[in-house]
Scaffold this motif. Structure first.
Motif, mmCIF file in Angstrom:
data_model
loop_
_atom_site.group_PDB
_atom_site.id
_atom_site.type_symbol
_atom_site.label_atom_id
_atom_site.label_comp_id
_atom_site.label_asym_id
_atom_site.label_seq_id
_atom_site.Cartn_x
_atom_site.Cartn_y
_atom_site.Cartn_z
ATOM 1 N N PRO A 189 0.813 -1.220 0.000
ATOM 2 C CA PRO A 189 0.000 0.000 0.000
ATOM 3 C C PRO A 189 0.846 1.268 0.000
ATOM 4 O O PRO A 189 1.995 1.279 0.446
ATOM 5 C CB PRO A 189 -0.834 -0.122 1.276
ATOM 6 C CG PRO A 189 -0.041 -1.008 2.161
ATOM 7 C CD PRO A 189 0.649 -1.981 1.260
ATOM 8 N N GLY A 190 0.246 2.330 -0.479
ATOM 9 C CA GLY A 190 0.915 3.625 -0.446
ATOM 10 C C GLY A 190 0.876 4.229 0.946
ATOM 11 O O GLY A 190 0.056 3.847 1.788
ATOM 12 N N LYS A 191 1.770 5.191 1.184
ATOM 13 C CA LYS A 191 1.873 5.809 2.506
ATOM 14 C C LYS A 191 1.851 7.328 2.384
ATOM 15 O O LYS A 191 2.422 7.899 1.453
ATOM 16 C CB LYS A 191 3.164 5.373 3.215
ATOM 17 C CG LYS A 191 3.186 3.906 3.604
ATOM 18 C CD LYS A 191 4.467 3.555 4.356
ATOM 19 C CE LYS A 191 4.494 2.096 4.767
ATOM 20 N NZ LYS A 191 5.717 1.756 5.517
ATOM 21 N N GLN A 192 1.182 7.942 3.362
ATOM 22 C CA GLN A 192 1.146 9.395 3.500
ATOM 23 C C GLN A 192 1.557 9.718 4.925
ATOM 24 O O GLN A 192 0.901 9.312 5.878
ATOM 25 C CB GLN A 192 -0.263 9.940 3.198
ATOM 26 C CG GLN A 192 -0.366 11.433 3.141
ATOM 27 C CD GLN A 192 0.174 12.014 1.838
ATOM 28 O OE1 GLN A 192 0.632 11.281 0.966
ATOM 29 N NE2 GLN A 192 0.128 13.325 1.706
ATOM 30 N N ARG A 193 2.683 10.414 5.078
ATOM 31 C CA ARG A 193 3.253 10.702 6.391
ATOM 32 C C ARG A 193 3.510 9.414 7.178
ATOM 33 O O ARG A 193 3.158 9.275 8.351
ATOM 34 C CB ARG A 193 2.349 11.648 7.181
ATOM 35 C CG ARG A 193 2.158 12.992 6.498
ATOM 36 C CD ARG A 193 1.206 13.880 7.239
ATOM 37 N NE ARG A 193 0.972 15.122 6.504
ATOM 38 C CZ ARG A 193 0.096 16.049 6.857
ATOM 39 N NH1 ARG A 193 -0.635 15.878 7.947
ATOM 40 N NH2 ARG A 193 -0.057 17.137 6.144
ATOM 41 N N ASN A 194 4.084 8.462 6.476
ATOM 42 C CA ASN A 194 4.500 7.163 7.037
ATOM 43 C C ASN A 194 3.321 6.333 7.547
ATOM 44 O O ASN A 194 3.504 5.446 8.386
ATOM 45 C CB ASN A 194 5.522 7.361 8.170
ATOM 46 C CG ASN A 194 6.818 7.988 7.671
ATOM 47 O OD1 ASN A 194 7.249 7.705 6.552
ATOM 48 N ND2 ASN A 194 7.424 8.841 8.476
ATOM 49 N N ARG A 195 2.118 6.592 7.032
ATOM 50 C CA ARG A 195 0.950 5.799 7.406
ATOM 51 C C ARG A 195 0.294 5.252 6.149
ATOM 52 O O ARG A 195 0.123 5.988 5.168
ATOM 53 C CB ARG A 195 -0.061 6.644 8.192
ATOM 54 C CG ARG A 195 0.459 7.097 9.541
ATOM 55 C CD ARG A 195 -0.635 7.787 10.317
ATOM 56 N NE ARG A 195 -0.154 8.263 11.621
ATOM 57 C CZ ARG A 195 -0.929 8.844 12.535
ATOM 58 N NH1 ARG A 195 -2.218 9.035 12.282
ATOM 59 N NH2 ARG A 195 -0.429 9.234 13.688
ATOM 60 N N PRO A 196 -0.100 3.963 6.157
ATOM 61 C CA PRO A 196 -0.781 3.399 4.981
ATOM 62 C C PRO A 196 -2.122 4.095 4.751
ATOM 63 O O PRO A 196 -2.904 4.314 5.673
ATOM 64 C CB PRO A 196 -0.979 1.929 5.362
ATOM 65 C CG PRO A 196 0.007 1.659 6.443
ATOM 66 C CD PRO A 196 0.157 2.934 7.195
ATOM 67 N N VAL A 197 -2.375 4.474 3.511
ATOM 68 C CA VAL A 197 -3.622 5.144 3.142
ATOM 69 C C VAL A 197 -4.124 4.570 1.830
ATOM 70 O O VAL A 197 -3.395 3.903 1.083
ATOM 71 C CB VAL A 197 -3.416 6.670 2.992
ATOM 72 C CG1 VAL A 197 -3.111 7.326 4.308
ATOM 73 C CG2 VAL A 197 -2.334 6.968 1.969
ATOM 74 N N GLY A 198 -5.403 4.831 1.558
ATOM 75 C CA GLY A 198 -5.954 4.463 0.269
ATOM 76 C C GLY A 198 -5.511 5.440 -0.808
ATOM 77 O O GLY A 198 -5.405 6.633 -0.566
ATOM 78 N N VAL A 199 -5.254 4.911 -2.001
ATOM 79 C CA VAL A 199 -4.765 5.730 -3.108
ATOM 80 C C VAL A 199 -5.751 5.629 -4.264
ATOM 81 O O VAL A 199 -6.072 4.537 -4.724
ATOM 82 C CB VAL A 199 -3.364 5.280 -3.561
ATOM 83 C CG1 VAL A 199 -2.868 6.137 -4.722
ATOM 84 C CG2 VAL A 199 -2.377 5.346 -2.408
#
Length: 239
Positions: free
Chosen positions: A218-228
């Motif tokens: 999964p992708g990460k935003q600010r080192n947290r997995p998020v939906g893309v």
């Protein structure tokens, strides 16, 4: 005895030269005489100057005196002073000191630090995600992983999409586009697939092909997995 003239002493042969020289001198004298200017000088008789006639005049120094107005008289005093008794009680406000005594025990309450959780957007567009989802086998920098993912998805579409379907639907010739929107969730799976195109069967075919995309990191935003969120355009040529 005859006198003999020396040929060199004969001046008659220079008559013309002497005549021209005399003429030039005469003209020069006439020209100077014409151009010569004279001025008449009239000297008036001013008489005898007598310095003793000039009288000296003394101008006295004057000072401007401003008129000083006397101050106004004071107001007249009252004839009789009345004393008024006031029986109203006045309440005095006592200000208490807020300082604590050295012997006084002060209770200190425990300070609880509240940590606010950073709100991270659930679904982030693929174009601005900090760490893109990683397709199986893709390595390198974030840009390299992004290009690798796009290339592999394009290969899946080219391999599995039924391109002859567009010609069987009776569509007008030319380029047709089907847009597929889906999400790579926090676990890396492809979900929420939707399609929009010129025909319902083309939309259904596009969804079927996208479902073949394998699970990814999964992708990460600010080192947290998020939906893309991902948008895939599919171009078809109808003959």
């Amino acid at each position: 005895m005859e006198l003999k003239k020396n040929p060199k002493a004969n001046l008659e042969k220079h008559n013309k030269q002497f005549m021209l020289l005399g003429l030039v001198l005469a003209l020069l004298i006439i020209y100077v005489g014409i151009e010569w200017k004279t001025f008449e000088r009239n000297i008036a008789d001013l008489g005898v100057v007598n310095a003793e006639l000039d009288e000296e005049i003394d101008i006295p120094i004057t000072e401007r005196i401003q008129e000083v107005k006397p101050p106004p008289p004071p107001p007249p005093a009252p004839e009789k002073i009345e004393i008024v008794e006031d029986d109203t009680e006045i309440e005095e406000t006592v200000l208490e000191s807020t300082e604590t005594d050295q012997n006084e025990v002060v209770e200190v309450q425990e300070i609880v630090e509240i940590v606010e959780e950073e709100v991270v957007e659930e679904d982030v567009p693929f174009a601005i995600i900090e760490e893109v989802p990683t397709y199986p086998g893709c390595k390198g920098s974030n840009a390299e992983k992004k290009k690798c993912l796009q290339d592999n998805i394009q290969k899946i579409v080219n391999k599995n999409f039924n391109t002859g379907l567009a010609n069987d639907l009776g569509l007008s010739p030319g380029k047709k586009k089907v847009y597929v929107m889906f999400k790579i969730d926090k676990t890396g799976k492809v979900t929420d697939i939707a399609a929009r195109g010129p025909h319902a069967r083309l939309e259904k075919e596009a969804i079927r092909v996208v479902e073949k995309i394998p699970e990814m990191t999964p992708g990460k935003q600010r080192n947290r997995p998020v939906g893309v969120k991902y948008t895939l355009p599919i171009t078809l040529i109808v003959e």
